[in-house]
Design a protein around this motif. Structure first.
Motif, PDB file in Angstrom:
ATOM      1  N   ILE A  61       0.816  -1.216   0.000  1.00 55.71           N
ATOM      2  CA  ILE A  61       0.000   0.000   0.000  1.00 55.71           C
ATOM      3  C   ILE A  61       0.849   1.265   0.000  1.00 55.71           C
ATOM      4  CG2 ILE A  61      -1.970  -1.070   1.132  1.00 55.71           C
ATOM      5  CD1 ILE A  61      -1.075   0.492   3.658  1.00 55.71           C
ATOM      6  N   TYR A  63       2.573   2.743   2.397  1.00 56.28           N
ATOM      7  CA  TYR A  63       2.185   3.539   3.554  1.00 56.28           C
ATOM      8  C   TYR A  63       3.267   4.557   3.879  1.00 56.28           C
ATOM      9  CZ  TYR A  63       0.009   4.525   8.042  1.00 56.28           C
ATOM     10  OH  TYR A  63      -0.621   5.135   9.094  1.00 56.28           O
ATOM     11  N   THR A  72      -4.215   8.873  -2.812  1.00 50.01           N
ATOM     12  CA  THR A  72      -5.334   8.522  -1.938  1.00 50.01           C
ATOM     13  C   THR A  72      -6.133   9.759  -1.539  1.00 50.01           C
ATOM     14  OG1 THR A  72      -3.904   8.599   0.019  1.00 50.01           O
ATOM     15  CG2 THR A  72      -4.209   6.452  -1.047  1.00 50.01           C
ATOM     16  N   PHE A  79      -5.498   4.830   4.153  1.00 45.80           N
ATOM     17  CA  PHE A  79      -5.315   3.529   4.784  1.00 45.80           C
ATOM     18  C   PHE A  79      -4.957   3.736   6.252  1.00 45.80           C
ATOM     19  CE2 PHE A  79      -4.303   2.368   0.340  1.00 45.80           C
ATOM     20  CZ  PHE A  79      -5.236   1.360   0.186  1.00 45.80           C
ATOM     21  N   ASN A  99     -15.003  -1.737   5.579  1.00 42.32           N
ATOM     22  CA  ASN A  99     -14.245  -1.541   4.346  1.00 42.32           C
ATOM     23  C   ASN A  99     -15.131  -1.699   3.116  1.00 42.32           C
ATOM     24  OD1 ASN A  99     -11.958  -1.015   5.804  1.00 42.32           O
ATOM     25  ND2 ASN A  99     -11.051  -3.032   5.504  1.00 42.32           N
TER      26      ASN A  99
END
Length: 133
Positions: A61, A63, A72, A79, A99
Motif C-alpha cells: 500500500i 504507507y 489517496t 489507509f 471496508n
C-alpha cells in the motif's frame, strides 16, 4: 531669475512624479493587485474528510509514501493500519463490513478508483524506488 524658475520646475516635476507609481483603486487600473489581499490562496479547496480503509499490514500500500498519499487524497480515502488488539473492531467481520461500505462509497464517487489507484501505486513505486512493503 532663471535659477528660481528651474528650481520651481524641478520641484513640480518631482512632486508630480510620485503620483505616477500610485495605483488608482477607484478606477480598477489593474486587475492583478487587490486592495485587501487574502491570506489564503485563491484555489485552495477546504480539506474534505477522508474515508478510512482499515488494514492489518502495510504490504503493497506504500504507507507513508508522499506520492501515494497524493493519490489517496485525490480519491478521498486513506489507509489506517489496525493492530490485532485494536478496540475499534472486535472482529474481522466488522472491519470487512466497514471496508465494504467505504469501497462502495468510493465506487459511487469514481467507479474506476481501484484501477487508477493501483496504476498510480506502480508509478509511485517506480518513481520513489519504494519496492519494500
Amino acid at each position: 531669475m532663471n535659477k528660481v524658475i528651474l528650481i520651481i520646475i524641478l520641484i513640480s516635476v518631482l512632486v508630480c512624479s510620485t503620483s505616477y507609481g500610485q495605483i488608482d483603486y477607484g478606477h480598477k487600473s489593474t486587475g492583478k493587485i487587490k486592495e485587501n489581499p487574502e491570506l489564503k490562496p485563491v484555489n485552495q479547496n477546504p480539506r474534505r474528510r477522508l474515508l478510512s480503509i482499515y488494514i492489518k499490514d502495510t504490504q503493497d500500500i506504500l504507507y507513508g509514501n508522499p506520492c501515494m498519499d497524493k493519490v489517496t487524497n485525490r480519491f478521498g480515502y486513506e489507509f489506517v493500519v489496525m493492530p490485532k488488539n485494536a478496540s475499534k473492531f472486535y472482529s474481522g467481520f466488522q472491519r470487512v463490513m466497514h471496508n465494504t461500505l467505504v469501497k462502495t462509497a468510493l465506487f459511487f464517487r469514481n467507479p474506476f478508483w481501484k484501477i487508477i489507484s493501483n496504476k498510480k501505486a506502480k508509478e509511485c513505486r517506480q518513481k520513489t524506488g519504494d519496492y519494500m512493503g
